[in-house]
Design a protein around this motif. Structure first.
Motif, mmCIF file in Angstrom:
data_model
loop_
_atom_site.group_PDB
_atom_site.id
_atom_site.type_symbol
_atom_site.label_atom_id
_atom_site.label_comp_id
_atom_site.label_asym_id
_atom_site.label_seq_id
_atom_site.Cartn_x
_atom_site.Cartn_y
_atom_site.Cartn_z
ATOM 1 N N ALA A 1 -15.158 -48.546 16.443
ATOM 2 C CA ALA A 1 -16.173 -47.978 15.549
ATOM 3 C C ALA A 1 -17.030 -49.126 15.049
ATOM 4 C CB ALA A 1 -15.519 -47.246 14.390
ATOM 5 N N ALA A 2 -18.327 -48.938 14.998
ATOM 6 C CA ALA A 2 -19.218 -50.027 14.626
ATOM 7 C C ALA A 2 -20.427 -49.503 13.874
ATOM 8 C CB ALA A 2 -19.670 -50.796 15.874
ATOM 9 N N GLY B 1 -23.638 -53.389 15.377
ATOM 10 C CA GLY B 1 -22.502 -53.802 16.182
ATOM 11 C C GLY B 1 -21.368 -54.456 15.437
ATOM 12 N N ARG B 2 -21.322 -54.269 14.115
ATOM 13 C CA ARG B 2 -20.250 -54.865 13.326
ATOM 14 C C ARG B 2 -19.096 -53.882 13.163
ATOM 15 N NH1 ARG B 2 -24.397 -58.215 14.342
ATOM 16 N NH2 ARG B 2 -24.009 -60.250 13.390
ATOM 17 N N ALA B 3 -17.867 -54.393 13.332
ATOM 18 C CA ALA B 3 -16.676 -53.556 13.194
ATOM 19 C C ALA B 3 -16.090 -53.641 11.796
ATOM 20 C CB ALA B 3 -15.631 -53.965 14.210
ATOM 21 N N ALA B 4 -16.575 -54.564 10.978
ATOM 22 C CA ALA B 4 -16.081 -54.731 9.607
ATOM 23 C C ALA B 4 -17.125 -55.489 8.799
ATOM 24 C CB ALA B 4 -14.755 -55.488 9.601
ATOM 25 N N TRP C 1 -14.115 -46.890 5.412
ATOM 26 C CA TRP C 1 -14.301 -46.334 6.745
ATOM 27 C C TRP C 1 -15.742 -46.557 7.162
ATOM 28 C CZ3 TRP C 1 -9.988 -45.195 9.140
ATOM 29 C CH2 TRP C 1 -8.875 -44.786 8.410
ATOM 30 N N ILE C 2 -15.944 -47.087 8.385
ATOM 31 C CA ILE C 2 -17.304 -47.220 8.906
ATOM 32 C C ILE C 2 -17.845 -45.859 9.280
ATOM 33 C CG2 ILE C 2 -18.669 -48.115 10.825
ATOM 34 C CD1 ILE C 2 -16.910 -50.564 10.848
ATOM 35 N N THR C 3 -17.038 -45.068 9.960
ATOM 36 C CA THR C 3 -17.456 -43.737 10.400
ATOM 37 C C THR C 3 -16.869 -42.666 9.499
ATOM 38 O OG1 THR C 3 -15.610 -43.732 11.940
ATOM 39 C CG2 THR C 3 -17.761 -44.426 12.796
ATOM 40 N N GLY C 4 -17.362 -41.444 9.672
ATOM 41 C CA GLY C 4 -16.962 -40.338 8.818
ATOM 42 C C GLY C 4 -15.792 -39.536 9.356
ATOM 43 N N TYR D 1 -17.920 -45.437 18.647
ATOM 44 C CA TYR D 1 -18.347 -44.586 17.540
ATOM 45 C C TYR D 1 -19.326 -45.393 16.679
ATOM 46 C CZ TYR D 1 -14.408 -41.648 18.915
ATOM 47 O OH TYR D 1 -13.530 -40.856 19.617
ATOM 48 N N VAL D 2 -20.563 -44.942 16.606
ATOM 49 C CA VAL D 2 -21.610 -45.691 15.919
ATOM 50 C C VAL D 2 -22.003 -44.963 14.638
ATOM 51 C CG1 VAL D 2 -23.919 -46.683 16.085
ATOM 52 C CG2 VAL D 2 -22.447 -46.594 18.116
#
Length: 348
Positions: free
Chosen positions: A162-163, A167-170, A178-181, A296-297
Motif C-alpha cells: 500500500a502506498a 510511492g511512500r509506504a510509510a 493506515w495509508i489506505t481505507g 493499493y494506492v
C-alpha cells in the motif's frame, strides 16, 4: 453408430461432470484436485471418483473401486488430469486403468510432474486409445495455482504493498497505519485467505508483530488461513503473534530465495502472498521471482524516504522492469493496480 461429433459431445459432457467431482477435493496441498467418470461403451455412467487428498486413492482408482471386477472392460475413463505414471503412496493410475480393461481414456490437461507424467504414453503402449485436451481451458483454470507450481517448481508469488500517490509506504517516522481505507484492507484480507501462504521478513515481525491472519471486518478469523512464512535469520520471539497463528509458521533463511520457494512448493504451497516492508519485496523483484503485483494506492502525499520498493539494481531507464496492468479497481477512495510482468519471471 456414434458419430465423431456425438463422441466429442459425450466426452465434453463427461468431462464437465469430472470437473464437478474434482472440485469436491481439497483445494490446498501437494496434490491436485482430480475427477474421473467411467463410461460404458454405450456412454452410460458406470462409476465416478475424485481425489480426496494426499495418501488417498487417486480419482481413477476411486472410480474403479466402485465397480465389480471386469465391469470396466471396454469402458472409457474421462479424467481431468492425465493419469499418473509413478508409484508414490499409491500405484500408477495408468496401470490400474490398463489392468481394469479400460479401452479408451479421455483427459483434459497433461500431468507436468517430473515423476508422475507419462501416463498417456504408457496407456498407448498397452493399446488403450487416448484422447487428450478435452475442455483443457476449463481444467487449466480450475487447477491454475497447482499447475503453475508444478510447472515452475515454486509457488506463484504475489507481492502486495500500500502506498501514497508519491510511492511512500510509510511516513518519515515509520507510521503506516493506515495509508489506505477500509475497503482496501478488506480486499487484502480476502486475498490473504485465498493464498496458500503469506510471507514477510523478520524485520516486519520484529517491528510490527503482525498476526499474518485473514480476518473479516469485525476482526474474526476467516475460515481459510494462509500459512505464515517469515524470511530471515533474526530470531522471532516466542511470544510473537505469528507463533499463535492457526497454522505453524515456516522460517526460511532467505539466503537463496529460489531454493526457498522450491522448498515451499514441495510443502504443498502453490501461492505466496508477500506483505511487509520493502526489503523482501525488493529482493524478490530483483531476483525476477514475482508473478503479480497488487499495489493499493491512496490519494495522499507523504514525501520522505520510506519508499514502497527499495533498490532493484537498475542503473538506467532502459533496464526498467516492465509490467502490464491486468486490472484497475476502485476501492472506496483508494485504487488497486494489478500488474503482471511483461515477460514471465525466471528463477525456478
Amino acid at each position: 453408430m456414434t458419430t465423431v461429433d456425438e463422441q466429442h459431445g459425450a466426452d465434453a459432457s463427461a468431462m464437465r461432470r469430472a470437473l464437478e467431482l474434482a472440485e469436491l477435493g481439497p483445494a490446498r496441498g501437494v496434490n491436485p484436485r482430480v475427477g474421473c467418470v467411467v463410461l460404458s461403451p454405450a456412454g452410460e455412467i458406470l462409476a465416478e471418483g475424485w481425489h480426496r487428498g494426499a495418501g488417498t486413492a487417486h480419482a481413477e482408482v476411486d472410480a474403479l473401486s466402485k465397480l465389480a471386477p471386469g465391469a470396466a472392460r471396454g469402458a472409457t475413463a474421462v479424467v481431468t488430469l492425465e493419469p499418473c505414471n509413478h508409484t508414490g503412496r499409491t500405484g500408477p493410475c495408468a496401470v490400474a486403468l490398463v489392468e481394469a480393461g479400460v479401452a479408451r481414456v479421455v483427459y483434459a490437461v497433461a500431468d507436468p510432474g517430473d515423476h508422475s507424467s507419462g501416463g498417456a504414453d504408457r496407456l498407448r503402449a498397452a493399446g488403450v486409445e487416448v484422447v487428450p485436451g478435452v475442455l483443457a481451458d476449463e481444467v487449466e483454470a480450475m487447477l491454475d495455482d497447482w499447475l503453475f507450481a508444478a510447472r515452475r517448481h515454486r509457488p506463484r508469488v504475489i507481492v502486495k504493498w500500500a502506498a501514497s500517490l508519491d510511492g511512500r509506504a510509510a511516513a518519515a517516522d515509520g507510521t503506516s497505519q493506515w495509508i489506505t481505507g477500509a475497503g482496501a484492507r478488506a480486499d487484502v484480507h480476502r486475498r490473504r485467505s485465498a493464498a496458500d501462504a503469506i510471507a514477510v521478513g523478520t524485520g516486519t515481525v520484529l517491528a510490527d508483530d503482525p498476526s499474518l491472519t485473514a480476518r473479516d471486518d469485525r476482526g474474526h478469523l476467516l475460515e481459510a488461513q494462509p500459512v505464515p512464512v517469515v524470511f530471515g535469520h533474526r530470531a522471532v520471539p516466542a511470544d510473537a503473534a505469528v507463533r499463535r497463528h492457526p497454522n505453524p509458521p515456516i522460517f526460511p533463511t532467505g539466503d537463496d530465495l529460489a531454493a526457498d520457494l522450491e522448498e515451499l512448493q514441495r510443502r504443498g504451497i502453490r501461492s505466496l502472498f508477500v506483505e511487509g516492508g520493502p526489503t523482501l519485496a525488493s529482493a524478490l523483484l530483483a531476483a525476477d521471482l514475482v508473478d503479480e503485483l497488487l499495489v493499493y494506492v491512496a490519494p495522499a502525499l507523504l514525501g520522505g524516504p520510506r519508499l514502497a520498493v527499495g533498490d532493484l539494481g537498475i542503473p538506467t531507464i532502459a533496464d526498467a522492469r516492465r509490467f502490464r496492468f491486468a486490472a484497475v479497481e476502485r476501492l472506496g477512495d483508494d485504487v488497486l493496480l494489478v500488474a503482471h510482468p511483461t515477460t514471465h519471471p525466471g528463477g525456478n
